[in-house]
Design a protein around this motif. Structure first.
Motif, short mmCIF file in Angstrom:
data_model
loop_
_atom_site.label_atom_id
_atom_site.label_comp_id
_atom_site.label_asym_id
_atom_site.label_seq_id
_atom_site.Cartn_x
_atom_site.Cartn_y
_atom_site.Cartn_z
N ALA A 47 3.91 -6.89 -9.76
CA ALA A 47 4.78 -5.87 -10.34
C ALA A 47 5.39 -5.05 -9.22
O ALA A 47 4.93 -5.07 -8.07
CB ALA A 47 4.01 -4.96 -11.30
N CYS A 48 6.44 -4.30 -9.57
CA CYS A 48 7.12 -3.41 -8.63
C CYS A 48 7.28 -2.04 -9.28
O CYS A 48 7.67 -1.93 -10.45
CB CYS A 48 8.48 -3.97 -8.25
N ILE A 49 6.98 -0.99 -8.52
CA ILE A 49 7.26 0.38 -8.93
C ILE A 49 8.45 0.84 -8.11
O ILE A 49 8.38 0.87 -6.87
CB ILE A 49 6.05 1.29 -8.70
N THR A 73 9.92 -10.55 -11.76
CA THR A 73 8.89 -9.57 -11.41
C THR A 73 8.97 -8.35 -12.32
O THR A 73 10.02 -7.74 -12.45
CB THR A 73 9.08 -9.10 -9.95
N PRO A 74 7.88 -7.96 -12.99
CA PRO A 74 7.91 -6.76 -13.82
C PRO A 74 8.22 -5.52 -12.97
O PRO A 74 7.63 -5.34 -11.90
CB PRO A 74 6.49 -6.68 -14.40
N VAL A 75 9.14 -4.69 -13.45
CA VAL A 75 9.57 -3.52 -12.70
C VAL A 75 9.41 -2.25 -13.54
O VAL A 75 9.93 -2.16 -14.65
CB VAL A 75 11.04 -3.64 -12.25
N LEU A 76 8.67 -1.30 -12.98
CA LEU A 76 8.54 0.03 -13.57
C LEU A 76 9.39 0.98 -12.73
O LEU A 76 9.09 1.22 -11.56
CB LEU A 76 7.08 0.48 -13.56
N GLY A 94 17.69 -4.32 -15.83
CA GLY A 94 16.57 -5.24 -15.66
C GLY A 94 15.21 -4.61 -15.54
O GLY A 94 14.22 -5.32 -15.35
N ALA A 95 15.11 -3.28 -15.64
CA ALA A 95 13.79 -2.65 -15.60
C ALA A 95 13.02 -2.98 -16.87
O ALA A 95 13.60 -3.14 -17.95
CB ALA A 95 13.94 -1.14 -15.46
N ASP A 96 11.70 -3.06 -16.74
CA ASP A 96 10.84 -3.33 -17.90
C ASP A 96 10.30 -2.04 -18.52
O ASP A 96 9.91 -2.03 -19.68
CB ASP A 96 9.67 -4.22 -17.47
N ASP A 97 10.27 -0.98 -17.74
CA ASP A 97 9.82 0.32 -18.24
C ASP A 97 10.43 1.39 -17.35
O ASP A 97 10.89 1.12 -16.23
CB ASP A 97 8.29 0.41 -18.23
N TYR A 98 10.43 2.63 -17.84
CA TYR A 98 11.15 3.71 -17.16
C TYR A 98 10.34 4.99 -17.33
O TYR A 98 10.04 5.42 -18.44
CB TYR A 98 12.52 3.88 -17.83
N LEU A 99 9.94 5.58 -16.21
CA LEU A 99 9.12 6.79 -16.22
C LEU A 99 9.79 7.82 -15.32
O LEU A 99 10.16 7.52 -14.18
CB LEU A 99 7.72 6.48 -15.71
N THR A 100 9.95 9.04 -15.84
CA THR A 100 10.66 10.07 -15.07
C THR A 100 9.68 11.00 -14.35
O THR A 100 8.57 11.24 -14.81
CB THR A 100 11.57 10.90 -15.99
N LYS A 101 10.12 11.50 -13.21
CA LYS A 101 9.37 12.49 -12.43
C LYS A 101 9.66 13.88 -12.96
O LYS A 101 10.78 14.16 -13.38
CB LYS A 101 9.79 12.41 -10.96
N PRO A 102 8.69 14.79 -12.90
CA PRO A 102 7.29 14.59 -12.49
C PRO A 102 6.53 13.78 -13.54
O PRO A 102 6.91 13.75 -14.71
CB PRO A 102 6.75 16.02 -12.40
N PHE A 103 5.47 13.15 -13.13
CA PHE A 103 4.75 12.24 -14.01
C PHE A 103 3.25 12.40 -13.75
O PHE A 103 2.82 12.97 -12.75
CB PHE A 103 5.16 10.79 -13.75
N ASP A 104 2.48 11.89 -14.68
CA ASP A 104 1.02 11.86 -14.55
C ASP A 104 0.60 10.50 -13.99
O ASP A 104 1.04 9.46 -14.50
CB ASP A 104 0.37 12.11 -15.91
N LEU A 105 -0.24 10.50 -12.97
CA LEU A 105 -0.65 9.25 -12.34
C LEU A 105 -1.37 8.34 -13.33
O LEU A 105 -1.19 7.12 -13.31
CB LEU A 105 -1.55 9.53 -11.14
N ALA A 110 -1.30 3.41 -16.66
CA ALA A 110 -1.37 2.80 -17.99
C ALA A 110 -0.13 1.97 -18.27
O ALA A 110 -0.20 0.86 -18.83
CB ALA A 110 -1.54 3.87 -19.06
N ARG A 111 1.03 2.49 -17.88
CA ARG A 111 2.27 1.72 -18.06
C ARG A 111 2.26 0.47 -17.19
O ARG A 111 2.73 -0.59 -17.62
CB ARG A 111 3.48 2.60 -17.72
N LEU A 112 1.72 0.58 -15.99
CA LEU A 112 1.63 -0.58 -15.11
C LEU A 112 0.71 -1.64 -15.71
O LEU A 112 1.02 -2.83 -15.70
CB LEU A 112 1.13 -0.13 -13.74
N ARG A 113 -0.42 -1.21 -16.25
CA ARG A 113 -1.33 -2.17 -16.90
C ARG A 113 -0.64 -2.86 -18.07
O ARG A 113 -0.83 -4.07 -18.28
CB ARG A 113 -2.60 -1.45 -17.37
N ALA A 114 0.16 -2.11 -18.83
CA ALA A 114 0.87 -2.71 -19.97
C ALA A 114 1.89 -3.74 -19.49
O ALA A 114 2.03 -4.81 -20.10
CB ALA A 114 1.55 -1.61 -20.78
N LEU A 115 2.59 -3.44 -18.40
CA LEU A 115 3.54 -4.40 -17.84
C LEU A 115 2.83 -5.68 -17.43
O LEU A 115 3.30 -6.79 -17.72
CB LEU A 115 4.24 -3.80 -16.62
N LEU A 116 1.71 -5.54 -16.73
CA LEU A 116 0.97 -6.70 -16.27
C LEU A 116 0.42 -7.51 -17.44
O LEU A 116 0.40 -8.74 -17.41
CB LEU A 116 -0.17 -6.25 -15.34
#
Length: 220
Positions: A47-49, A73-76, A94-105, A110-116
């Motif tokens: 995956a890629c952040i 490649t899954p992209v967050l 082409g992004a698979d998910d989108y998270l805005t800053k500021p964010f909770d680690l 959790a979003r990364l686990r869902a992508l994987l």
């Protein structure tokens, strides 16, 4: 699991890399879009952040070039761009998910686990084989209901096998999944960790495929 982190903010990038390292991910960290695109095209990351506001090439350009090259490649996306139009542009590029800053680690992980999980075609958040269950969220491994203590490398290797249960993984592929840039693997590192997992889960839990590598043994 091997992750590419693309973030030009040194403090934020260091914090994300440290957090993912604790969760047993191997993290390669780059700080500009051109380097990110080369890395994504040259390596098969799990995956890629991806930040969007990058020097040398914008994150949207990285996404478009990556998908144009046929890479899945899954992209967050992780960015300060938080308008609806920004999110639409990121997802449509082409992004698979989108998270805005500021964010909770924790949310990011959790979003990364869902992508994987989706990339691996798995519906359940738990990874299972025979009597072994791995819970990525809790970083907990059990065998026949009993919790098993693993080192970070053992955990990462077990997760790699469970994430690809039918695949034969070469030693080179396994080393790439365990070690980020700058981390040197010993000549027999994979063999040592495979031996440790066999001692804990049974000698036939991982089988050697002569000349090719290793694969989970038997039926799930």
């Amino acid at each position: 699991m091997r992750i590419l982190l693309v973030e030009d903010d040194a403090l934020l990038g260091d914090g994300i890399r440290a957090g993912l390292g604790i969760a047993a991910y191997a993290v390669d960290w780059v700080r500009d879009g051109e380097t990110a695109l080369r890395a994504l095209l040259d390596h098969d990351y799990d995956a890629c952040i991806l930040d969007l506001g990058l020097p040398r090439r914008d994150g949207i350009g990285v996404l478009q070039a990556l998908r144009g090259a046929g890479k899945s490649t899954p992209v967050l996306v992780l960015t300060a761009r938080d308008t609806p139009d920004d999110k639409i542009a990121g997802l449509d590029s082409g992004a698979d998910d989108y998270l805005t800053k500021p964010f909770d680690l924790g949310e990011m992980q959790a979003r990364l686990r869902a992508l994987l999980r989706r990339a691996g075609g798995q519906a359940s958040p738990l990874l299972r084989h025979r009597d072994v269950t791995l819970d990525p969220a809790a970083r907990r491994v059990t065998c026949k209901g009993e919790e098993i203590t693993l080192s970070a490398r053992e955990y990462a290797l077990l997760q790699e096998f469970l994430q690809h249960p039918k695949h034969i993984r070469s030693r080179a592929q396994l080393e790439e999944s365990l070690y980020a840039w700058g981390e040197e693997a010993g000549s027999n590192t994979v063999e040592v960790y495979v031996h440790h997992l066999r001692k804990k889960f049974g000698s036939d839990f991982i089988r050697t495929v002569r000349g090719l590598g290793y694969q989970l043994g038997g039926e799930a």
